[in-house]
Design an enzyme around this catalytic site. Structure first.
Site, mmCIF file in Angstrom:
data_model
loop_
_atom_site.group_PDB
_atom_site.id
_atom_site.type_symbol
_atom_site.label_atom_id
_atom_site.label_comp_id
_atom_site.label_asym_id
_atom_site.label_seq_id
_atom_site.Cartn_x
_atom_site.Cartn_y
_atom_site.Cartn_z
ATOM 1 C CG HIS A 1 -0.329 0.332 2.496
ATOM 2 N ND1 HIS A 1 0.341 -0.616 3.231
ATOM 3 C CD2 HIS A 1 -0.240 1.484 3.215
ATOM 4 C CE1 HIS A 1 0.800 -0.065 4.343
ATOM 5 N NE2 HIS A 1 0.467 1.204 4.360
HETATM 6 C C1 UD1 Z 1 -2.356 5.712 5.461
HETATM 7 C C2 UD1 Z 1 -1.106 6.265 6.147
HETATM 8 C C3 UD1 Z 1 -0.025 5.201 6.153
HETATM 9 C C4 UD1 Z 1 -0.522 3.912 6.769
HETATM 10 C C5 UD1 Z 1 -1.823 3.493 6.117
HETATM 11 C C6 UD1 Z 1 -2.399 2.314 6.865
HETATM 12 C C7 UD1 Z 1 -0.589 8.658 5.925
HETATM 13 C C8 UD1 Z 1 0.234 9.640 5.228
HETATM 14 N N1 UD1 Z 1 -0.582 7.409 5.420
HETATM 15 O O1 UD1 Z 1 -2.006 5.382 4.133
HETATM 16 O O2 UD1 Z 1 1.075 5.668 6.915
HETATM 17 O O3 UD1 Z 1 0.445 2.934 6.572
HETATM 18 O O4 UD1 Z 1 -2.764 4.557 6.170
HETATM 19 O O5 UD1 Z 1 -3.217 1.549 6.059
HETATM 20 O O6 UD1 Z 1 -1.234 8.976 6.894
HETATM 21 N N2 UD1 Z 1 -9.145 4.905 0.692
HETATM 22 C C9 UD1 Z 1 -10.343 4.234 0.549
HETATM 23 N N3 UD1 Z 1 -11.040 3.954 1.691
HETATM 24 C C10 UD1 Z 1 -10.638 4.319 2.927
HETATM 25 C C11 UD1 Z 1 -9.430 5.029 3.049
HETATM 26 C C12 UD1 Z 1 -8.684 5.300 1.918
HETATM 27 O O7 UD1 Z 1 -10.752 3.875 -0.544
HETATM 28 O O8 UD1 Z 1 -11.344 4.021 3.910
HETATM 29 C C13 UD1 Z 1 -8.357 5.170 -0.535
HETATM 30 C C14 UD1 Z 1 -8.564 6.586 -1.063
HETATM 31 O O9 UD1 Z 1 -8.544 6.539 -2.458
HETATM 32 C C15 UD1 Z 1 -7.324 7.304 -0.558
HETATM 33 C C16 UD1 Z 1 -6.271 6.190 -0.551
HETATM 34 O O10 UD1 Z 1 -6.980 5.010 -0.225
HETATM 35 O O11 UD1 Z 1 -6.961 8.376 -1.374
HETATM 36 C C17 UD1 Z 1 -5.178 6.441 0.448
HETATM 37 O O12 UD1 Z 1 -5.708 6.649 1.763
HETATM 38 P P1 UD1 Z 1 -4.871 7.487 2.847
HETATM 39 O O13 UD1 Z 1 -5.502 7.400 4.175
HETATM 40 O O14 UD1 Z 1 -4.601 8.849 2.314
HETATM 41 O O15 UD1 Z 1 -3.477 6.765 2.852
HETATM 42 P P2 UD1 Z 1 -3.106 5.237 3.039
HETATM 43 O O16 UD1 Z 1 -2.396 4.781 1.805
HETATM 44 O O17 UD1 Z 1 -4.277 4.446 3.489
HETATM 45 N N1 UDP Z 2 -4.076 -5.636 8.737
HETATM 46 C C1 UDP Z 2 -5.380 -6.124 8.799
HETATM 47 N N2 UDP Z 2 -5.971 -6.527 7.643
HETATM 48 C C2 UDP Z 2 -5.342 -6.490 6.430
HETATM 49 C C3 UDP Z 2 -4.009 -5.988 6.378
HETATM 50 C C4 UDP Z 2 -3.412 -5.551 7.553
HETATM 51 O O1 UDP Z 2 -5.967 -6.186 9.883
HETATM 52 O O2 UDP Z 2 -5.953 -6.866 5.422
HETATM 53 C C5 UDP Z 2 -3.460 -5.147 9.981
HETATM 54 C C6 UDP Z 2 -2.147 -5.785 10.333
HETATM 55 O O3 UDP Z 2 -2.343 -6.910 11.160
HETATM 56 C C7 UDP Z 2 -1.414 -4.669 11.065
HETATM 57 C C8 UDP Z 2 -1.978 -3.410 10.469
HETATM 58 O O4 UDP Z 2 -3.171 -3.779 9.779
HETATM 59 O O5 UDP Z 2 -1.745 -4.677 12.443
HETATM 60 C C9 UDP Z 2 -0.992 -2.812 9.508
HETATM 61 O O6 UDP Z 2 -1.601 -1.771 8.833
HETATM 62 P P1 UDP Z 2 -1.055 -1.197 7.463
HETATM 63 O O7 UDP Z 2 -0.216 -2.203 6.783
HETATM 64 O O8 UDP Z 2 -2.250 -0.689 6.742
HETATM 65 O O9 UDP Z 2 -0.238 0.079 7.937
HETATM 66 P P2 UDP Z 2 1.254 0.329 8.416
HETATM 67 O O10 UDP Z 2 1.552 -0.597 9.539
HETATM 68 O O11 UDP Z 2 2.135 0.134 7.220
HETATM 69 O O12 UDP Z 2 1.235 1.759 8.826
#
Ligand code: UD1
Ligand code: UDP
Length: 353
Positions: free
Chosen positions: A203
């Site tokens: 991601h």
């Molecule tokens: C965010 C965090 C990242 C974390 C991740 C956990 C920041 C800068 N990034 O990244 O550090 O590892 O969360 O998963 O804070 N979207 C949906 N549904 C949702 C949320 C997001 O479709 O419920 C899509 C949207 O198109 C959005 C994209 O995902 O633009 C990215 O979402 P965003 O929260 O900005 O960043 P993550 O990649 O999820």
């Molecule tokens: N996780 C989850 N379901 C998924 C993928 C990840 O519950 O399909 C959990 C995982 O166990 C971990 C957390 O989400 O605790 C990690 O989140 P993510 O990878 O989105 O973010 P990051 O840790 O990179 O910020």
């Protein structure tokens, strides 16, 4: 003590629940959800399975650019902090929800506490690295998960605010691992209970938004020597669709929507390898003794690499495939992330502020 907790993204629901439970007997907690993640499978599922309270406030910010998202969180959070007048604002990790809470708290002269303080990957092009550095430098209380994190804060001259509490994700997984085998039937549902399989998550914008990197990762997963279970983050599905790779991925891999925490822990425990660019998953793989192949060039969880459980391979097809197929002799497994009672320690630290 009145604690105002700010969460907003998937890993923060998981990191916060052990502390919420530890606060319950003696303290008041106000729970604020920024709305950064809003899909059922990125948000509600965790509130249901972790038995989290419905948030007292949901800021409903949704997705946007970093600046707009963070600014909107600050604008909506500020009056809530003023009205709730907490003793402490409690923040987790390194997302935009974390930095928004830190800046609001600092400007309101409220004690700001940061859980998972002191982590550094050295990669300043990642928004998370900037969020960590800024949050640590404005926070009053820095709860570090491990010694290396405390050392990083020493180097930056702010270790006087640090307490090495251990890692809340270790607390969380100790709880989840006990019940995931009983409560989750994900491996049976996906039909991967009998054979070795690889688990994959992707991601990071560095991988999803660079077509060459995403393509190379997808090629490796499609050529992997075992079935690949792939819970797909919405960001990644959108990128794969944009690049016309979604049909091949959906056909060649065991794709699912993102799964709940117990299902994920069950999959991670059962997998022969995990291939990921997640921060939290690298560490959970280490806890569950599943060898990890990380699709990045650097990590903030350096101990997982030093102890031989994590290979940083970047995004080249051959390197990923070699790492998936490499024979693995389980090395020693020290525990640098505490003893599974970080949450209680964090509450003690907060209560003495
Ligand atoms: C965010 C965090 C990242 C974390 C991740 C956990 C920041 C800068 N990034 O990244 O550090 O590892 O969360 O998963 O804070 N979207 C949906 N549904 C949702 C949320 C997001 O479709 O419920 C899509 C949207 O198109 C959005 C994209 O995902 O633009 C990215 O979402 P965003 O929260 O900005 O960043 P993550 O990649 O999820
Ligand atoms: N996780 C989850 N379901 C998924 C993928 C990840 O519950 O399909 C959990 C995982 O166990 C971990 C957390 O989400 O605790 C990690 O989140 P993510 O990878 O989105 O973010 P990051 O840790 O990179 O910020």
């Amino acid at each position: 003590m009145k604690v105002l907790t700010v969460v907003g993204a998937r890993p923060q629901f998981i990191k916060s629940f052990p502390v919420t439970r530890a606060l319950q007997p003696d303290h008041d907690e106000v729970l604020v959800h920024t709305g950064q993640h809003y899909d059922q499978e990125l948000s509600d599922v965790f509130f249901e399975e972790l038995d989290l309270r419905v948030p007292d406030h949901n800021l409903g910010v949704g997705s946007s650019t970093h600046a707009v998202q963070t600014g909107e969180m600050m604008r909506r959070l500020d009056p809530i902090v003023a009205a709730e007048a907490p003793d402490v604002i409690l923040l987790y990790g390194d997302t935009n929800s974390t930095i928004a809470g830190a800046l609001v708290g600092a400007n309101r002269d409220t004690t700001v506490a940061h859980v998972e303080a002191g982590l550094r990957s050295g990669e300043r092009s990642m928004p998370e690295e900037i969020n960590r550095i800024v949050t640590d430098h404005v926070a009053d209380v820095l709860c570090t998960p491990c010694e290396a994190a405390t050392r990083n804060l020493e180097r930056e001259g702010i270790a006087d605010r640090a307490s090495e509490t251990g890692d809340v994700m270790y607390d969380a997984i100790k709880w989840a691992d006990r019940i995931a085998h009983r409560e989750s039937d994900i491996v049976e549902r996906l039909g991967v209970d009998d054979d070795p399989f690889v688990l994959a998550t992707v991601h990071r914008p560095r991988n999803t938004d660079d077509p060459d990197r995403l393509n190379a990762i997808v090629e490796a997963l499609l050529q992997a020597p075992a079935p690949v279970v792939f819970p797909v983050h919405p960001r990644t599905e959108a990128a794969l669709r944009d690049q016309n790779r979604w049909a091949a991925v959906a056909e060649g891999l065991e794709c699912t929507d993102p799964v709940g925490y117990l299902d994920f822990v069950r999959l991670l425990d059962g997998a022969q390898r995990v291939v990921t660019d997640s921060g939290g998953v690298q560490k959970e793989a280490f806890f569950l003794e599943t060898p990890c192949v990380t699709l990045r060039e650097e990590t903030e969880w350096t101990e997982t690499v030093q102890h031989g459980w994590n290979a940083l391979v970047g995004a080249g097809t051959e390197r990923i495939l070699d790492a998936i197929a490499a024979p693995f002799d389980a090395p020693a497994h020290p525990q640098p992330y505490g003893d599974g009672s970080a949450a209680e320690r964090i509450v003690e630290v907060l209560a003495t502020e």
